[in-house]
Every structure is written in C-alpha cells, then in structure tokens.
Design an enzyme around this catalytic site. Structure first.
Site, PDB file in Angstrom:
ATOM      1  N   HIS A  36       0.834  -1.210   0.000  1.00 32.06           N
ATOM      2  CA  HIS A  36       0.000   0.000   0.000  1.00 32.06           C
ATOM      3  C   HIS A  36       0.867   1.257   0.000  1.00 32.06           C
ATOM      4  O   HIS A  36       0.631   2.190  -0.755  1.00 32.06           O
ATOM      5  CB  HIS A  36      -0.922   0.012   1.225  1.00 32.06           C
ATOM      6  CG  HIS A  36      -2.149  -0.826   1.053  1.00 32.06           C
ATOM      7  ND1 HIS A  36      -2.140  -2.191   1.169  1.00 32.06           N
ATOM      8  CD2 HIS A  36      -3.435  -0.492   0.755  1.00 32.06           C
ATOM      9  CE1 HIS A  36      -3.364  -2.664   0.958  1.00 32.06           C
ATOM     10  NE2 HIS A  36      -4.165  -1.657   0.711  1.00 32.06           N
ATOM     11  N   LYS A 100     -10.288  -7.402   7.418  1.00 29.43           N
ATOM     12  CA  LYS A 100     -11.001  -7.566   8.684  1.00 29.43           C
ATOM     13  C   LYS A 100     -10.966  -6.279   9.489  1.00 29.43           C
ATOM     14  O   LYS A 100     -10.043  -5.478   9.347  1.00 29.43           O
ATOM     15  CB  LYS A 100     -10.413  -8.721   9.496  1.00 29.43           C
ATOM     16  CG  LYS A 100      -9.151  -8.404  10.250  1.00 29.43           C
ATOM     17  CD  LYS A 100      -8.779  -9.539  11.171  1.00 29.43           C
ATOM     18  CE  LYS A 100      -7.378  -9.364  11.748  1.00 29.43           C
ATOM     19  NZ  LYS A 100      -7.330  -8.467  12.901  1.00 29.43           N
TER      20      LYS A 100
END
Lengths: 194, 294
Positions: A36, A100
């Site tokens: 990322h 999650k």
C-alpha cells in the site's frame, strides 16, 4: 448469498448491501502494509488492479515441487491502510476490498464515490479461507517485502465474507460503534465500590 | 543435554500451539455461538471460527496465518543451562518455520528485511523462572499482531476517563480499551490486565494472564469479583465477534496485580484474539516429554 466472479463490474458491486453474505471467485491480489505504501508513493504496480479485488492478507505459502501451496490465508487488520486506501481505490479502479475490522471515513466515502465494497472475512480463520485458494498464479515483491507482505496473485473459488461497507456509503462498523458507545455509557454508570 | 530430543519436542510444542486450539477456548467459543441468534452475523463468524479450528487441527495447518510473537515461559530447575535451552528453542522455531507451522513473521525494525526463520533480535521472546522441581515447564503463547496492536497502558488518575486510583478506575480503563478496539483485535478473545507494576513489567504480567484457563477462577477474591463484573460489562457493549455486533465480545477477563511505586499507578491491558494459541509441556532433564499441558 450473492456470488461474484472476477472481473468485478461496477454494476454488480453496487447491488451489494451491508449485511449481505458474498462469495468471490476468480482472481484476487493480496496487499498489505508495504505494498500500500509503495503504490501510494507512486511505485510500480506489476498487476492491473482495475475491476479487481485486493485481499488484506499475508499468507503462509510453501514451495512444493516447483509450485506454491497456500497453507493459511486469513485477513489482516485493514485499518492500517486507511491513509492509503481512498487514493488507491480511485487511481487503480479497485472494486472489492477483503479484510477484517473495517475501515474509516475516507474509505467509506471512496467506496461510495468510485463503486467499491469492503468485505469482512473472518479474522483468524486462516485454514478455512486457505481452502478457497485454488492456485497461485504469480508472486511479486517476494524478495523485497517477504512472504507476508508480497503481492500474491491468487485464484480463488468461493471466498466468503460479509459486505460490511457498501457502495452506497453504508458501514456496519459505524452502526456497531455508535450502538456500543451508548451501551458503554450505561455500563459506566454501574460502577464498583472503591 | 541431548539436542535432538529437546528440539523435536519443542517443535511439537510449536506445532500444537499453532494448529490445535485449546479445549477451554473452543468450549467458550461454542457457548458464545449458542447465545447468538441462528442467522446472525455473529453466529456466522463464530461458526467459521469453530470450523476453522477443526480444520486446522485435522490438517495440521496454522489456525491463523499470523503466527504472532512467540512467547516462551520457562520454569527450570536451579542451575539449569538456560542458554542451552534458549538455543534449542531458537532451533525449534527455525525448523517449525521451515515446516510451515509458523509464517516468516519477524522483520528487522530498521531495514524492514524479513528474517527467514523467525529468529531475530529479541525474537522469539523468552521468560525464565527458576523452580524447585527437576523438570522443565515450557508454556508457549503465540500472540498475533492484530490483537497486540489494540493493547495499551493507562496511568491513573486519568481525567478523560474519570478514572481514579481504585478498582473502579481500573474497570474504566479496561472498558475504554475494549470499546476502542471494537472488532480489530479479532474478538471474542481474552482480556489480560495488570494492575500496578512498571511500564515494562505491566505488559509482561498482563500477558502472563493468558497462561490461565478460560474458566479458572482468580485466587485473589477482589480480583475474581472484578473479573466477573468486567466480563459481564464488556459483553454488554454489543461489539460482538469480529465487531459485527453480538452478545460476546470477550470470553474471559484475567487480572493480575504487581506492587507499584507510590507515584505510579499503571493499568496495562493486553488483548488476546479468539485464535488463542497456548500450549505447554513438562520436559524431563533429558528433554523427554513428561506430560502435555492444557
């Protein structure tokens, strides 16, 4: 249960609503902290993420007879990517994020604006989720980032989760957080004696 | 010390810890599932956790891919060779990583490079204690990064929480930590708490609470009462499994206490996820298995 197959279209993604179970099949790309940051800083992207799903996951993968075998592949906490996620959704045309714990305001808004959904897989359920992985078609940045942080290109069948942030800007986590904030106020009133 | 013996049994300890969820944790998850409505998201999450535990056990696969910080708690006889034991444990960790029971999960904090076998600077973590027996008691906890990130330390009094230097203040800290975490620490797990101690010892003692079984009652009556009260309180928050909403946010709250300085009153909260990987073994002087724990 809604079923979606790669490539994921904007129309299919926009039909999903918060709280719905979803099953994904086809290609997914694992992406974690290092990737990322790398993409956010304008680094090279070796795959085309358009209409794709990224999976916040650092799997355990073993090399056996010249093929990669995924042993465990549950989701990692998504919130660490919050600073990067909105821009990556817009720039790369990502349609589905699997992870999650949910994500923040920026991602919620980016999902609504660009037509993307966030799917919560069951954290820690690594053995179960690894069963959905049929094969590994490629791996990138393995040497630079290590096993957990590398970009694994996985072919999956029936990878399951619940839509927790939808393309209409709704978030399950926001609801739970607000409800639990009210509950906390009540619980605090009923203290123990000093 | 027969190297091969020790290493083999320590690898087996790691395998059990990583792949075989302890019975007390599994039973607590099942009780949590029975409390939820059949078609709820919480029930789906809890059912997936139980299925996952069964699958991991059957196939010898890690319960969670984040095989976490490896924390070894050793109790050894007086004058035992602890350096030798640490070396055996490091070798076992390397082998367990190559066998796929552990992920390559240890990074150089400065360069970001990954250590291939999980043996790095201060990794794995060792806690040694000397005991009177002739056997070596080894307990191993694998603590994942997701739940490690949601732990924290409070210093009382805390004006923001309206928390003073008493058990009510402690309760407020724990509730704050659990509320802030929401589902991020892979609820429902176990909350470990240390009242008092120093900034460093508080964290260690909070983690030591994870060696106690879910149903085990605290021997200190005041702490036992606080544990019961806090568990009920935490589960009234409605955060639920994975933060999807539900009746069970924690399976247990475990509280320990250490002496403190007059000027300091720390409350340290450590969260353990539902994938509560904890195993133990008692080894003889030659490294043979006397019995498995948990």
């Amino acid at each position: 249960m809604k079923t979606l197959r790669y490539p994921f279209t904007a129309a299919a993604v926009k039909e999903l609503a918060v709280g719905e179970m979803v099953s994904l099949s086809g290609r997914v790309f694992t992406a974690r902290d290092r990737l990322h940051k790398h993409l956010y800083e304008g680094g090279r992207c070796p795959v085309n993420l358009k209409n794709g799903a990224i999976y916040h996951c650092g799997p355990i993968v073993l090399r056996r007879d010249r093929t990669w075998v995924v042993r465990a592949a549950g989701p990692t906490t998504s919130l660490r990517q919050e600073a990067y996620m909105p821009r990556l959704i817009a720039q790369h045309g990502i349609r589905v994020i699997v992870g999650k714990g949910g994500m923040g305001e920026g991602t919620r808004q980016a999902c609504a604006k660009c037509g993307c959904v966030y799917v919560q897989a069951v954290g820690g359920a690594a053995a179960l989720l690894a069963e959905a992985v049929r094969s590994v078609s490629a791996v990138h940045f393995l040497r630079e980032f290590g096993m957990a942080e590398a970009l694994w290109v996985l072919e999956v069948e029936n990878l399951r989760g619940v839509v927790a942030m939808d393309a209409q800007g709704r978030s399950l986590y926001r609801r739970v957080r607000e409800r639990s904030r009210r509950a906390l106020r009540d619980v605090l009133r009923n203290g123990v004696k000093a | 010390m027969k190297k091969a013996h020790w290493e083999k049994n320590l690898v087996e300890l790691i395998r059990r810890a990583s792949t075989d969820l302890p019975a007390d944790v599994e039973a607590a998850l099942r009780r949590a599932l029975n409390r939820e409505k059949k078609s709820s998201l919480a029930a789906w999450a809890l059912e997936s956790m139980l299925q996952n535990a069964a699958r991991a056990r059957r196939d010898g696969i890690p319960i969670c891919q984040d095989t976490g910080e490896l924390i070894f708690f050793f109790r050894v006889p007086v004058e035992f060779d602890t350096n030798g034991l640490a070396a055996r444990a490091r070798a076992a960790v390397s082998r367990a990583t190559r066998l796929g029971y552990l992920r390559q999960n240890t990074l150089d904090a400065v360069s970001g490079a990954s250590f291939e076998t999980n043996v790095g600077y201060g990794a794995p973590t060792f806690c040694f204690e000397q005991g009177g027996r002739k056997t070596v008691d080894v307990r191993l906890v694998l603590k994942g990064g997701g739940c490690e990130n949601v732990g924290g330390q409070y210093s009382l009094p805390d004006a923001g929480l309206d928390a003073g230097r008493d058990l009510e203040g402690v309760r407020r800290c724990v509730l704050d930590a659990v509320w802030r975490a929401q589902g991020a620490g892979c609820a429902p797990g176990v909350i470990g708490v240390c009242i008092g101690g120093s900034r460093a010892s508080g964290h260690v003692h909070a983690k030591e609470q994870f060696l106690r079984r879910v149903g085990e009652r605290n021997r200190v009556r005041a702490l036992a009462r606080l544990e019961t009260k806090l568990l009920a309180d935490v589960n009234r928050l409605g955060v639920g499994a994975m933060g999807l909403g539900g009746k069970t946010t924690a399976l247990a709250v475990k509280i320990g206490a250490l002496s403190r300085l007059p000027a300091c009153f720390f409350v340290t909260v450590s969260a353990m996820c539902w994938a509560f990987r904890r195993r133990g073994v008692v080894l003889g002087p030659e490294g043979g298995v006397h019995r498995w724990l948990y």
